[in-house]
Design a protein around this motif. Structure first.
Motif, short mmCIF file in Angstrom:
data_model
loop_
_atom_site.label_atom_id
_atom_site.label_comp_id
_atom_site.label_asym_id
_atom_site.label_seq_id
_atom_site.Cartn_x
_atom_site.Cartn_y
_atom_site.Cartn_z
N ARG A 68 0.85 -1.18 0.00
CA ARG A 68 0.00 0.00 0.00
C ARG A 68 0.89 1.25 0.00
O ARG A 68 0.72 2.17 -0.79
CB ARG A 68 -0.90 -0.01 1.24
CG ARG A 68 -2.05 0.96 1.15
CD ARG A 68 -3.00 0.79 2.35
NE ARG A 68 -3.13 -0.59 2.79
CZ ARG A 68 -2.78 -1.02 4.01
NH1 ARG A 68 -2.28 -0.19 4.90
NH2 ARG A 68 -2.94 -2.29 4.34
N GLU A 69 1.87 1.22 0.86
CA GLU A 69 2.77 2.37 0.97
C GLU A 69 3.55 2.60 -0.32
O GLU A 69 3.74 3.73 -0.76
CB GLU A 69 3.73 2.16 2.14
CG GLU A 69 4.43 3.42 2.60
CD GLU A 69 4.59 3.43 4.12
OE1 GLU A 69 4.62 4.51 4.70
OE2 GLU A 69 4.70 2.33 4.71
N ALA A 70 3.98 1.50 -0.92
CA ALA A 70 4.70 1.60 -2.19
C ALA A 70 3.83 2.30 -3.23
O ALA A 70 4.30 3.16 -3.99
CB ALA A 70 5.11 0.21 -2.68
N GLY A 71 2.56 1.95 -3.24
CA GLY A 71 1.64 2.59 -4.16
C GLY A 71 1.58 4.09 -3.92
O GLY A 71 1.63 4.89 -4.85
N ASP A 72 1.52 4.46 -2.65
CA ASP A 72 1.43 5.88 -2.31
C ASP A 72 2.59 6.69 -2.86
O ASP A 72 2.41 7.79 -3.38
CB ASP A 72 1.39 6.06 -0.78
CG ASP A 72 0.08 5.54 -0.18
OD1 ASP A 72 -0.85 5.27 -0.96
OD2 ASP A 72 0.02 5.40 1.05
N ILE A 73 3.79 6.15 -2.72
CA ILE A 73 4.94 6.93 -3.18
C ILE A 73 5.40 6.48 -4.56
O ILE A 73 6.46 6.88 -5.02
CB ILE A 73 6.11 6.86 -2.18
CG1 ILE A 73 6.64 5.43 -2.05
CG2 ILE A 73 5.70 7.38 -0.81
CD1 ILE A 73 7.92 5.35 -1.22
N LYS A 74 4.58 5.68 -5.22
CA LYS A 74 4.85 5.24 -6.59
C LYS A 74 6.22 4.57 -6.72
O LYS A 74 7.01 4.91 -7.58
CB LYS A 74 4.79 6.43 -7.56
CG LYS A 74 3.43 7.15 -7.57
CD LYS A 74 3.41 8.14 -8.73
CE LYS A 74 2.12 8.93 -8.81
NZ LYS A 74 1.42 9.13 -7.53
N PHE A 75 6.47 3.63 -5.83
CA PHE A 75 7.76 2.95 -5.83
C PHE A 75 7.57 1.53 -6.34
O PHE A 75 6.59 0.86 -6.01
CB PHE A 75 8.32 2.93 -4.41
CG PHE A 75 9.77 2.55 -4.31
CD1 PHE A 75 10.76 3.53 -4.28
CD2 PHE A 75 10.16 1.22 -4.24
CE1 PHE A 75 12.09 3.19 -4.17
CE2 PHE A 75 11.50 0.86 -4.14
CZ PHE A 75 12.47 1.86 -4.10
N ASP A 76 8.51 1.11 -7.17
CA ASP A 76 8.47 -0.20 -7.80
C ASP A 76 9.34 -1.15 -6.99
O ASP A 76 10.57 -1.11 -7.09
CB ASP A 76 9.07 -0.04 -9.20
CG ASP A 76 8.37 -0.91 -10.20
OD1 ASP A 76 7.30 -1.43 -9.86
OD2 ASP A 76 8.91 -1.06 -11.30
N ILE A 77 8.76 -2.02 -6.18
CA ILE A 77 9.55 -2.86 -5.29
C ILE A 77 10.28 -3.98 -6.02
O ILE A 77 9.66 -4.75 -6.76
CB ILE A 77 8.66 -3.49 -4.20
CG1 ILE A 77 8.03 -2.41 -3.33
CG2 ILE A 77 9.45 -4.48 -3.36
CD1 ILE A 77 7.16 -2.95 -2.22
N ALA A 78 11.58 -4.07 -5.83
CA ALA A 78 12.33 -5.18 -6.41
C ALA A 78 12.63 -6.19 -5.31
O ALA A 78 12.45 -7.38 -5.49
CB ALA A 78 13.61 -4.69 -7.04
N SER A 79 13.11 -5.73 -4.18
CA SER A 79 13.37 -6.66 -3.09
C SER A 79 13.23 -5.97 -1.74
O SER A 79 13.39 -4.76 -1.63
CB SER A 79 14.76 -7.28 -3.23
OG SER A 79 15.74 -6.38 -2.80
N ILE A 80 12.93 -6.78 -0.76
CA ILE A 80 12.67 -6.27 0.58
C ILE A 80 13.63 -6.94 1.56
O ILE A 80 13.77 -8.15 1.56
CB ILE A 80 11.23 -6.60 1.02
CG1 ILE A 80 10.24 -5.94 0.05
CG2 ILE A 80 10.98 -6.15 2.45
CD1 ILE A 80 8.79 -6.26 0.35
N THR A 81 14.28 -6.14 2.35
CA THR A 81 15.18 -6.68 3.36
C THR A 81 14.74 -6.16 4.72
O THR A 81 14.83 -4.97 4.98
CB THR A 81 16.62 -6.22 3.11
OG1 THR A 81 16.99 -6.58 1.79
CG2 THR A 81 17.56 -6.88 4.10
#
Lengths: 146, 146
Positions: free
Chosen positions: A115-128
């Motif tokens: 949801r947060e990624a959508g808000d800031i228009k960020f394209d997630i590649a990996s999460i650590t």
DNA sequence: ATCCTTATTGAGAATCATTTGCACCAAACT
DNA sequence: AGTTTGGTGCAAATGATTCTCAATAAGGAT
């Protein structure tokens, strides 16, 4: 062909890069290992096939960019990776004392992150998600020794 | 006395270590800087007081262990830290293309993490949630250029 | 299949952040 | 003030990662 192989192949083609024997060896080793690995460890698993350590170091960023592996933790001065296909993403609980790493599932946190990624228009590649502290063993030990 | 000072003092005493001028300088600089810093940067802010780079490197792990700073990201071969007192913990959104780092709040995820920590009896010292990918600028740029 | 262009490789040297050894200081406790 | 024990600066050492370069191998074209 396994998913990691076809994905890597596609990735390389898109970038105009070649799928060489060495790169193939690195890829396979990364997916054969089921714990965290660093460059040296991976190298020790494939050096019989004449792949140089330099090539391992050169291939790791490609696997990273292709979204096939991710940096798990950096500890004792070395980067440790893990492959991330078919693996649910997870949390690393890193004990500062004994350096042990326990993994738990990240699934419950994902929706909020997406949801947060959508808000800031960020394209997630990996999460650590790394959490440092004391594991229960070391915590008990600290209390005993006082 | 500020909280970070009294905390560090207590921490050192507990460990039988001394609060020296150099350590004090490093501590103060770490809390004066309000962006991520690496050892060299911190050093450049205090070298007029005769603190050596080696001492900076020796003090950083102490601040880490005392829970006063945490490793924010490792990028371009260097460890970058941030102080963590009075700061809500946050998420780092790291763009793989332009290397920019955007921060958002971690608060909404904390309860879930603390519950999990309780389950595995883990004592949390610090949390690092880093998400790599593409920021909106670089994402747009990639689409345009195709 | 063979050619040709261009990326890739192995080996070793080079880099550079971080760590260490050591002889001289400086906290902190008596 | 004296003594003990850690701390410091400096320079040298370490060690992971990157780079150079001549030699090689993909892979598209013929």
């Amino acid at each position: 062909m396994q998913e990691h192989e076809s994905r890597f192949k596609t990735f390389l083609k898109e970038k105009g890069l070649k799928l060489t024997q060495s790169r193939y060896s690195v890829l396979e080793a990364a997916f054969r290992l089921h714990e965290h690995f660093d460059a040296e460890t991976l190298y020790s698993h494939i050096k019989q096939s004449n792949v140089s350590l330099a090539t391992v170091y050169r291939t790791l960023p490609l696997l990273l960019e292709a979204g096939l592996i991710q940096l798990a933790v950096r500890s004792e001065g070395r980067d440790r990776f893990e492959h991330i296909l078919g693996h649910p993403r997870h949390v690393h609980w890193i004990c500062e004392k004994c350096k042990s790493v326990v993994e738990t599932d990240l699934a419950t946190l994902l929706p909020a992150l997406q949801r947060e990624a959508g808000d800031i228009k960020f394209d997630i590649a990996s999460i650590t998600l790394n959490i440092s502290g004391l594991c229960w063993k070391c915590r008990n030990y600290e209390n005993e020794s006082q």
